[in-house]
Each structure stands twice: as C-alpha cells, then as structure tokens.
Design a protein around this motif. Structure first.
Motif, short mmCIF file in Angstrom:
data_model
loop_
_atom_site.label_atom_id
_atom_site.label_comp_id
_atom_site.label_asym_id
_atom_site.label_seq_id
_atom_site.Cartn_x
_atom_site.Cartn_y
_atom_site.Cartn_z
N ARG A 124 26.17 28.87 7.95
CA ARG A 124 27.59 29.12 7.05
C ARG A 124 28.28 29.67 7.63
O ARG A 124 28.56 31.18 8.66
CB ARG A 124 27.14 29.82 6.08
N GLY A 125 29.72 29.90 8.02
CA GLY A 125 30.62 30.08 8.71
C GLY A 125 31.09 29.39 9.39
O GLY A 125 32.35 29.97 10.01
N GLN A 126 30.52 28.33 10.30
CA GLN A 126 30.61 27.74 11.82
C GLN A 126 31.21 26.92 11.92
O GLN A 126 31.59 26.43 10.17
CB GLN A 126 29.01 27.28 11.66
N GLN A 127 31.74 25.79 12.22
CA GLN A 127 32.54 25.03 12.26
C GLN A 127 31.86 23.70 13.13
O GLN A 127 31.16 23.91 13.88
CB GLN A 127 33.79 25.71 13.29
N VAL A 128 32.60 22.82 12.83
CA VAL A 128 31.80 20.63 13.51
C VAL A 128 32.44 20.13 13.54
O VAL A 128 33.43 20.33 12.49
CB VAL A 128 29.90 21.28 12.59
N ARG B 121 45.03 11.46 1.23
CA ARG B 121 44.11 12.46 1.96
C ARG B 121 43.43 12.56 0.32
O ARG B 121 43.81 12.45 -0.46
CB ARG B 121 44.06 14.09 1.82
N GLY B 122 41.99 12.14 0.34
CA GLY B 122 41.21 13.01 -0.88
C GLY B 122 41.05 14.47 -1.46
O GLY B 122 42.38 15.18 -0.74
N ASN B 123 40.61 14.62 -2.47
CA ASN B 123 40.38 16.47 -3.30
C ASN B 123 40.36 16.82 -2.42
O ASN B 123 38.97 17.12 -2.60
CB ASN B 123 40.52 16.50 -4.64
N PHE B 124 40.33 17.22 -0.88
CA PHE B 124 39.42 18.40 0.01
C PHE B 124 40.17 19.53 0.52
O PHE B 124 41.49 19.09 1.02
CB PHE B 124 38.82 17.34 1.18
N PRO B 125 39.61 20.14 0.38
CA PRO B 125 40.44 21.82 1.26
C PRO B 125 40.71 21.69 2.67
O PRO B 125 40.10 20.42 2.79
CB PRO B 125 39.60 22.87 1.05
N ASP B 126 42.16 22.08 2.94
CA ASP B 126 42.24 22.23 4.68
C ASP B 126 41.40 22.64 5.07
O ASP B 126 41.36 22.36 6.64
CB ASP B 126 43.11 23.11 4.71
N ARG B 127 39.94 23.07 5.01
CA ARG B 127 39.33 23.35 5.71
C ARG B 127 38.71 22.30 6.66
O ARG B 127 38.12 21.83 7.59
CB ARG B 127 37.88 24.01 5.58
N ASN C 114 36.35 17.72 11.42
CA ASN C 114 36.72 18.60 11.65
C ASN C 114 36.13 19.97 10.26
O ASN C 114 37.30 19.54 9.44
CB ASN C 114 37.51 19.53 12.49
N VAL C 115 35.00 19.89 10.44
CA VAL C 115 35.36 21.46 9.10
C VAL C 115 34.83 22.57 9.78
O VAL C 115 34.12 22.61 9.96
CB VAL C 115 34.43 20.39 8.42
N ASN C 116 35.99 23.55 9.26
CA ASN C 116 36.07 25.04 9.28
C ASN C 116 34.71 25.82 8.37
O ASN C 116 34.75 25.24 6.82
CB ASN C 116 37.43 25.41 9.80
N ALA C 117 34.99 27.12 9.05
CA ALA C 117 33.88 28.07 7.76
C ALA C 117 33.26 27.60 6.69
O ALA C 117 33.10 26.94 5.45
CB ALA C 117 35.27 28.62 6.97
N LEU C 118 32.46 26.62 7.50
CA LEU C 118 31.39 25.51 6.01
C LEU C 118 29.87 26.35 5.28
O LEU C 118 30.29 28.14 5.59
CB LEU C 118 30.50 25.52 7.77
N LEU C 119 30.44 25.91 3.96
CA LEU C 119 29.83 26.90 3.45
C LEU C 119 28.58 25.19 3.35
O LEU C 119 28.57 24.17 3.30
CB LEU C 119 30.76 26.10 2.25
N ILE D 183 23.43 22.46 6.59
CA ILE D 183 24.19 24.13 6.40
C ILE D 183 22.82 24.58 5.76
O ILE D 183 22.50 24.64 4.70
CB ILE D 183 25.24 23.96 5.26
N LEU D 184 22.29 25.39 6.67
CA LEU D 184 21.64 26.32 6.01
C LEU D 184 22.06 27.99 5.76
O LEU D 184 23.31 28.55 6.90
CB LEU D 184 20.45 26.63 7.25
#
Lengths: 115, 114
Positions: free
Chosen positions: A15-19, A57-63, A77-82, A114-115
């Motif tokens: 969690r919190g990492q970027q990929v 764009r679909g319904n996905f956040p700016d992350r 790219n995905v930031n601040a992984l949940l 995501i762990l």
C-alpha cells in the motif's frame, strides 16, 4: 505476428507504493486501451490512448495515469496504491480507423497484488 | 452502449453444440453485438460480431433475432478447451474517427463436461 504483449506478468506491491505496467500493441495497431479486472468481474475500462494523448477515460481516479510513446507502446501508472487496486490489468490494442470489423485485441494482462 | 443480460453459468457436454444466449433489448440501430471469451488466466479473446445478419467464422456462429433484441452464440462442437467466461457486448459502431471502449458485464461461465 506478435500479438499484444504486457509486462510484467505478475507484480506484488505494498500500500502507498507506485507501479508502472507496460504494453506493446499488436503490429499495425496505433491505439491502446487499458482495463482493470477485479476477481470475478468483467474488465472495466480505465482509459485509451492514441496519438500519444489520453482520448477517453472511464470512472477511475487521477491516481491512474498513462502514457503512449511514438512507437505506440503504452504505460499505465498507478500512484498511492490501495488494497482495492489488486486486479488483473489488461491492455487492448486496435487501429484508430479500423472500424467495427477490426476488433480490439487483448494481452494476457498483469496480475497486480497489493499487500 | 446498450446493456446486456446473460445467464451466469451454463453446462455443455463435450462434442455437443453450446448455445449461449444474450439479451440486449435496448439495442439501437447503429450498435453491433460482439462476443469475447476469457479462458482462465488469459486475456479476453475476440470470437465474432454482427450488426443484424447472422454471422459464422471458424470459431462460432452468431444468430441475431430479427428485432435485434437478443442473440445466440453457437459453438457447434464444444471441446474441453472451450470452457471459459463468454461476454456479450453491445457497442456503437465506430463514428467519425474516434475509437471505442468495450463495456463488459459478468458474462456466462460455460463449463464443457467430458
């Protein structure tokens, strides 16, 4: 004729990492679309790139962000992984002017945990 | 894009025809019906598509009713390797140079039994 290729095939993050996930489209295709598939669900559209710009764009956040290179390859790219970002991420390619008789072709995806 | 309704699961005996139904009662005149399947741990694979005429290719046949409110995907001689989730998707035909997105539902899990 190579189809759509994605890398890596599997990835584990915390969690919190970027990929960053990568996709090379099928030869002759110039458009890349990204989909997220949660366990037991159908793929959900994230966004689409052609001419190196995000076009839909679909319904996905700016992350969730992306990029397309001049050779048509693309990154997701995905930031601040949940924890909820755990899914299979699919890339599909097509030609912008291919029309309905040239369907999108999918890669086999990147399994992100995501762990 | 119009909404589709598919049964969550179906069984079929190996060697028999598999008939997978899809309801798309709100389909518009310019919307195509596409079928994809997804074998476990792979990406979706395109099977067939049609507008209003019945279509056949090396993988399957697509039967669209005259009013276009439903369709049936037919796998003429199902094998164990046809076990997969089958998605019926309706989408607007490509218009004016823009590309399209696919809206997937949950699909039908077809299990082919020996």
């Amino acid at each position: 004729d190579a189809g759509v290729t994605q890398s890596p095939t599997h990835l584990i993050k915390t969690r919190g990492q970027q990929v960053t996930l990568r996709c090379s489209p099928k030869s002759g295709h110039d458009t890349v679309s990204w989909y997220q598939q949660a366990l037991g669900q159908g793929p959900q559209f994230i966004f689409q790139y052609y001419e190196e710009e995000e076009r839909q764009r679909g319904n996905f956040p700016d992350r969730f962000s992306g990029h397309q290179y001049p050779n048509y390859s693309s990154e997701l790219n995905v930031n601040a992984l949940l924890l909820g970002d755990s899914a299979l991420y699919l890339c599909a390619s097509s030609h912008r002017y291919g029309g309905p008789n040239q369907p999108q072709h999918f890669g086999d995806g990147t399994r992100l945990s995501i762990l | 894009d119009a909404k589709t309704t598919q049964p969550p699961s179906m069984d079929c005996a190996e060697g028999r025809a598999a008939n997978l139904p899809c309801n798309h009662s709100t389909i518009s005149g310019n919307e195509y019906v596409y079928w994809y399947r997804q074998i476990h741990s792979q990406g979706p694979q395109y099977i067939i598509h049609g507008l209003k005429n019945n279509e056949t290719n090396e993988m399957a046949s697509l039967i669209i009713t005259e009013d276009r409110k439903s369709s049936t995907l037919i796998l003429p001689h199902a094998t164990l390797r046809d076990t997969a989730v089958y998605y019926c998707i309706v989408r607007v035909a490509w218009v004016g140079g823009s590309n399209y997105k696919l809206t997937f539902g949950k699909g039908t899990l077809l299990t082919v039994n020996p």
